[in-house]
Design a protein around this motif. Structure first.
Motif, PDB file in Angstrom:
ATOM      1  N   SER A 123       0.838  -1.203   0.000  1.00 48.28           N
ATOM      2  CA  SER A 123       0.000   0.000   0.000  1.00 48.28           C
ATOM      3  C   SER A 123       0.869   1.247   0.000  1.00 48.28           C
ATOM      4  O   SER A 123       0.588   2.212  -0.722  1.00 48.28           O
ATOM      5  CB  SER A 123      -0.925   0.012   1.218  1.00 48.28           C
ATOM      6  OG  SER A 123      -1.842  -1.047   1.158  1.00 48.28           O
ATOM      7  N   ASN A 124       1.923   1.236   0.788  1.00 51.78           N
ATOM      8  CA  ASN A 124       2.841   2.380   0.818  1.00 51.78           C
ATOM      9  C   ASN A 124       3.532   2.588  -0.520  1.00 51.78           C
ATOM     10  O   ASN A 124       3.708   3.720  -0.957  1.00 51.78           O
ATOM     11  CB  ASN A 124       3.875   2.218   1.924  1.00 51.78           C
ATOM     12  CG  ASN A 124       3.308   2.485   3.299  1.00 51.78           C
ATOM     13  OD1 ASN A 124       2.305   3.168   3.440  1.00 51.78           O
ATOM     14  ND2 ASN A 124       3.943   1.933   4.310  1.00 51.78           N
ATOM     15  N   THR A 149       1.725   4.735  -2.944  1.00 57.84           N
ATOM     16  CA  THR A 149       1.704   6.182  -2.689  1.00 57.84           C
ATOM     17  C   THR A 149       2.909   6.874  -3.325  1.00 57.84           C
ATOM     18  O   THR A 149       2.913   8.095  -3.467  1.00 57.84           O
ATOM     19  CB  THR A 149       1.665   6.507  -1.177  1.00 57.84           C
ATOM     20  OG1 THR A 149       2.889   6.110  -0.575  1.00 57.84           O
ATOM     21  CG2 THR A 149       0.494   5.833  -0.489  1.00 57.84           C
ATOM     22  N   PHE A 150       3.914   6.091  -3.722  1.00 54.75           N
ATOM     23  CA  PHE A 150       5.129   6.631  -4.303  1.00 54.75           C
ATOM     24  C   PHE A 150       5.214   6.464  -5.814  1.00 54.75           C
ATOM     25  O   PHE A 150       6.047   7.089  -6.463  1.00 54.75           O
ATOM     26  CB  PHE A 150       6.377   5.961  -3.701  1.00 54.75           C
ATOM     27  CG  PHE A 150       6.518   6.178  -2.230  1.00 54.75           C
ATOM     28  CD1 PHE A 150       6.848   7.423  -1.727  1.00 54.75           C
ATOM     29  CD2 PHE A 150       6.318   5.131  -1.344  1.00 54.75           C
ATOM     30  CE1 PHE A 150       6.982   7.625  -0.368  1.00 54.75           C
ATOM     31  CE2 PHE A 150       6.451   5.323   0.020  1.00 54.75           C
ATOM     32  CZ  PHE A 150       6.781   6.573   0.511  1.00 54.75           C
ATOM     33  N   THR A 179       3.240   5.214  -9.770  1.00 53.27           N
ATOM     34  CA  THR A 179       2.126   4.881 -10.640  1.00 53.27           C
ATOM     35  C   THR A 179       2.738   4.161 -11.819  1.00 53.27           C
ATOM     36  O   THR A 179       3.963   4.130 -11.961  1.00 53.27           O
ATOM     37  CB  THR A 179       1.335   6.138 -11.049  1.00 53.27           C
ATOM     38  OG1 THR A 179       0.133   5.742 -11.730  1.00 53.27           O
ATOM     39  CG2 THR A 179       2.156   7.071 -11.917  1.00 53.27           C
ATOM     40  N   PRO A 237       3.772  17.121  -3.771  1.00 47.24           N
ATOM     41  CA  PRO A 237       3.489  15.688  -3.848  1.00 47.24           C
ATOM     42  C   PRO A 237       4.047  15.155  -5.171  1.00 47.24           C
ATOM     43  O   PRO A 237       4.010  15.849  -6.193  1.00 47.24           O
ATOM     44  CB  PRO A 237       1.963  15.601  -3.802  1.00 47.24           C
ATOM     45  CG  PRO A 237       1.457  16.957  -4.133  1.00 47.24           C
ATOM     46  CD  PRO A 237       2.565  17.936  -3.861  1.00 47.24           C
ATOM     47  N   LYS A 274       4.969  11.374  -7.573  1.00 40.92           N
ATOM     48  CA  LYS A 274       5.000   9.937  -7.821  1.00 40.92           C
ATOM     49  C   LYS A 274       5.921   9.687  -9.000  1.00 40.92           C
ATOM     50  O   LYS A 274       6.087  10.547  -9.870  1.00 40.92           O
ATOM     51  CB  LYS A 274       3.608   9.388  -8.167  1.00 40.92           C
ATOM     52  CG  LYS A 274       2.655   9.336  -7.001  1.00 40.92           C
ATOM     53  CD  LYS A 274       1.386   8.597  -7.397  1.00 40.92           C
ATOM     54  CE  LYS A 274       0.477   8.397  -6.198  1.00 40.92           C
ATOM     55  NZ  LYS A 274      -0.552   7.394  -6.473  1.00 40.92           N
TER      56      LYS A 274
END
Length: 142
Positions: free
Chosen positions: A21-22, A25-26, A28, A110, A112
């Motif tokens: 899951s973590n 968040t970093f 895609t 933010p 990714k």
């Protein structure tokens, strides 16, 4: 004797859930970027962090070019701090996207990584924006 896969036991499910899951968040992937673009759901800034020559030779449609070394507070002043940046480089063999992500995060944005970069994009069968005159390899030069 266990297989090489089982030689080191898998993490307990709760820890695996947290880890995977973590990771999401970093990062895609190319397919999610492509699908978002096709659906008109572009709520992120797609940034090719390779050098200008590599970008000109071919890049992901919709991407802007900001080489990693040029990611500065001054250069990004026009973007709100809530802007989500999605960065990519040449591919898994290049850490330019990681370096760019560090800079963006340090500047308070933010961010990714689009895993796979150009290599992943092409592996998925997606087209690059390539000028008609481009016939040289697409390298990093980040």
């Amino acid at each position: 004797m266990p297989s090489l896969v089982r030689e080191i036991p898998a993490a307990p499910s709760a820890i695996a859930l947290m880890h995977f899951s973590n990771r999401l968040t970093f990062e895609t992937d190319c397919s999610d970027v492509f699908s978002s673009q096709q659906g008109g759901e572009i709520d992120f800034v797609l940034v090719d962090v390779r050098g200008p020559l590599a970008f000109e030779r071919g890049h992901v449609p919709g991407a802007i070019n900001i080489p990693g070394r040029l990611l500065t507070a001054e250069g990004l002043a026009g973007y709100p701090k809530s802007a989500l940046f999605v960065v990519y480089c040449a591919g898994p063999h290049c850490n330019g996207a990681n370096k760019a992500a560090v800079k963006l995060a340090a500047l308070g944005y933010p961010v990714k990584e689009m895993i796979g970069g150009i290599t992943g994009w092409l592996d998925e069968g997606f087209e690059l924006n390539v000028p008609k005159t481009a016939n040289t390899p697409i390298n990093c030069a980040c």
